[in-house]
Structures are given as structure tokens and as C-alpha cells.
Write a protein that holds these residues in place. Structure first.
Motif, short mmCIF file in Angstrom:
data_model
loop_
_atom_site.label_atom_id
_atom_site.label_comp_id
_atom_site.label_asym_id
_atom_site.label_seq_id
_atom_site.Cartn_x
_atom_site.Cartn_y
_atom_site.Cartn_z
N LEU A 68 0.85 -1.19 0.00
CA LEU A 68 0.00 0.00 0.00
C LEU A 68 0.88 1.23 0.00
N LEU A 69 0.57 2.17 -0.88
CA LEU A 69 1.29 3.44 -0.89
C LEU A 69 0.27 4.57 -0.93
N LYS A 70 0.43 5.53 -0.05
CA LYS A 70 -0.41 6.74 -0.06
C LYS A 70 0.46 7.83 -0.64
N LEU A 71 0.03 8.36 -1.81
CA LEU A 71 0.85 9.30 -2.56
C LEU A 71 0.00 10.46 -3.08
N THR A 72 0.67 11.43 -3.63
CA THR A 72 0.01 12.51 -4.36
C THR A 72 0.23 12.28 -5.85
N PRO A 73 -0.55 12.92 -6.71
CA PRO A 73 -0.26 12.83 -8.14
C PRO A 73 1.16 13.29 -8.47
N ALA A 74 1.66 14.29 -7.73
CA ALA A 74 3.03 14.75 -7.97
C ALA A 74 4.03 13.61 -7.70
N HIS A 75 3.78 12.80 -6.66
CA HIS A 75 4.63 11.64 -6.40
C HIS A 75 4.60 10.68 -7.60
N LEU A 76 3.38 10.40 -8.10
CA LEU A 76 3.27 9.46 -9.22
C LEU A 76 4.04 9.95 -10.44
N ARG A 77 3.97 11.25 -10.71
CA ARG A 77 4.72 11.80 -11.84
C ARG A 77 6.23 11.69 -11.60
N ALA A 78 6.67 11.99 -10.38
CA ALA A 78 8.10 11.93 -10.06
C ALA A 78 8.62 10.49 -10.10
N VAL A 82 10.75 5.18 -12.53
CA VAL A 82 10.83 3.85 -11.91
C VAL A 82 9.84 2.92 -12.60
N LEU A 83 8.65 3.44 -12.86
CA LEU A 83 7.63 2.63 -13.53
C LEU A 83 8.12 2.22 -14.92
N ASP A 84 8.80 3.13 -15.62
CA ASP A 84 9.31 2.83 -16.95
C ASP A 84 10.48 1.83 -16.92
N GLU A 85 11.37 1.99 -15.90
CA GLU A 85 12.58 1.16 -15.82
C GLU A 85 12.29 -0.26 -15.35
N THR A 86 11.55 -0.38 -14.26
CA THR A 86 11.39 -1.69 -13.62
C THR A 86 9.96 -1.90 -13.12
N PRO A 87 8.99 -1.95 -14.01
CA PRO A 87 7.60 -2.08 -13.54
C PRO A 87 7.35 -3.36 -12.76
N ALA A 88 8.08 -4.42 -13.06
CA ALA A 88 7.84 -5.71 -12.40
C ALA A 88 8.26 -5.70 -10.94
N THR A 89 9.16 -4.80 -10.55
CA THR A 89 9.62 -4.80 -9.16
C THR A 89 8.64 -4.09 -8.22
N ILE A 90 7.72 -3.32 -8.75
CA ILE A 90 6.79 -2.57 -7.91
C ILE A 90 5.70 -3.51 -7.43
N ARG A 91 5.70 -3.78 -6.13
CA ARG A 91 4.80 -4.77 -5.56
C ARG A 91 3.51 -4.16 -5.02
N ALA A 92 3.41 -2.86 -5.00
CA ALA A 92 2.23 -2.20 -4.43
C ALA A 92 0.97 -2.65 -5.14
N GLN A 93 0.04 -3.19 -4.37
CA GLN A 93 -1.25 -3.64 -4.90
C GLN A 93 -2.26 -2.50 -4.93
N CYS A 94 -2.05 -1.52 -4.06
CA CYS A 94 -3.01 -0.43 -3.96
C CYS A 94 -2.28 0.90 -3.79
N ALA A 107 -3.52 7.87 -13.51
CA ALA A 107 -4.09 6.75 -12.75
C ALA A 107 -4.10 5.48 -13.59
N THR A 108 -4.51 5.59 -14.82
CA THR A 108 -4.58 4.42 -15.71
C THR A 108 -3.19 3.85 -15.96
N ARG A 109 -2.22 4.71 -16.16
CA ARG A 109 -0.86 4.25 -16.41
C ARG A 109 -0.33 3.40 -15.26
N TRP A 110 -0.52 3.86 -14.04
CA TRP A 110 -0.04 3.11 -12.88
C TRP A 110 -0.87 1.86 -12.63
#
Length: 174
Positions: A68-78, A82-94, A107-110
Motif C-alpha cells: 500500500l502506498l499513499k501518494l500525491t499525483p506529484a509523487h506518481l509523476r516523479a 521507476v515505472l518505466d525502468e522496472t515495472p515488475a519490481t513494484i509490488r504495491a497492490q493499492c 491513474a490508468t498508467r499506474w
């Protein structure tokens, strides 16, 4: 806070078994990432306060077990690199996102970058205790996700400049 935590624990369930706190402890968003896992017997990792997004990015690259990660849209953009480099390592389900308008494309991209991942738009001014309404309907949204529906035991009122309720479909202030 107790009502919010009870609702969030039910809403996020097992996706809230481990969270990283990437914001200052005085920030209201910390309530979600700090307490929701703990009240369910899970764990919380406090990232170095000055490192914020960099510490979060490093952990995501390493595949930390944060569900679980609680973030802002600014966090997601920043965190997009990481999402582009290693999407498989991100284990966050929510990903619980708040603090500003959440663009549907972001939102859709993540959401689509992780199997079974949900992105939840949680709106709530600080004085309403973190989240008072929620939406996860990225597929049906226009440019930004709506703020959604009230959480249980919460009522929302749209008011005009004179603090009178506005009719459905009329712009007002929450």
C-alpha cells in the motif's frame, strides 16, 4: 480517525499489509500509510524524511514488499521513471492518491502497469480527517478522476457562496 481507519482497513484489506511512509509525519496523508497497516497487524516502514521521493523510488526499484502506498499525483509523476525502468519490481497492490486532482491518464498508467493493482482517488481536506470520499473508476472518468462518493458515516454537501445546498449538477463548494 477511528472511523476512517476502520473503513480503510476494510476497503484496502490485504493490500494494506505493508506500507511505506514517504511523507512528513505531520502530513495528514501519513495516517493512511502509517496506521492502516498497523491496525490490521501489518507493518509500516518509515523512510528518511528528507529523502521522500528518492527513498521511495529506491525502494520500488529494489522490490520492497510495500503493498500500500499513499501518494500525491506529484509523487506518481516523479516516480514515473521507476515505472518505466522496472515495472515488475513494484509490488504495491493499492495506490491511494490524494492531495490534488488526479489525471485519469496518470491513474490508468499506474493501474495497468501492475497486475491486479488498484489506484484509488481519495479526497479529503485535512479538517475532514484524511479521506472523506473515494473513487476508483478510472475507466469511466474524463480528464481527472472524480472525488467519488462519501465514505461510510460521512455526508458531503455542495454549497453555494451563501452556504446553501446547490441542486444536483450545479457547481458548488464541498
Amino acid at each position: 480517525v477511528a472511523t476512517y481507519l476502520q473503513w480503510a482497513r476494510q476497503r484496502y484489506g490485504t493490500a494494506a499489509s505493508c506500507a511505506a511512509v514517504a511523507t512528513a509525519l505531520t502530513f495528514d496523508a501519513t495516517v493512511t500509510s502509517l496506521y492502516v497497516p498497523l491496525v490490521g497487524g501489518g507493518s509500516t516502514v518509515l523512510l528518511p524524511e528528507g529523502d521522500g521521493v528518492e527513498a521511495l523510488a529506491d525502494g520500488l526499484r529494489r522490490g520492497e514488499p510495500w503493498t500500500l502506498l499513499k501518494l500525491t499525483p506529484a509523487h506518481l509523476r516523479a516516480l514515473a521513471p521507476v515505472l518505466d525502468e522496472t515495472p515488475a519490481t513494484i509490488r504495491a497492490q493499492c495506490l491511494v492518491v490524494g492531495g490534488e486532482a488526479l489525471p485519469t491518464t496518470l491513474a490508468t498508467r499506474w493501474r495497468t502497469a501492475g497486475a491486479g493493482r488498484t489506484v484509488v482517488n481519495e479526497y479529503g481536506p485535512t479538517e475532514a480527517t484524511v479521506g472523506c470520499c473515494v473513487s476508483a473508476d478510472a475507466d469511466k472518468a474524463d480528464e481527472t478522476l472524480p472525488i467519488g462518493r462519501p465514505t461510510p458515516q460521512t455526508q458531503l454537501y455542495a454549497l453555494d457562496a451563501h452556504l446553501r445546498p446547490v441542486p444536483v449538477g450545479v457547481v458548488g463548494e464541498l
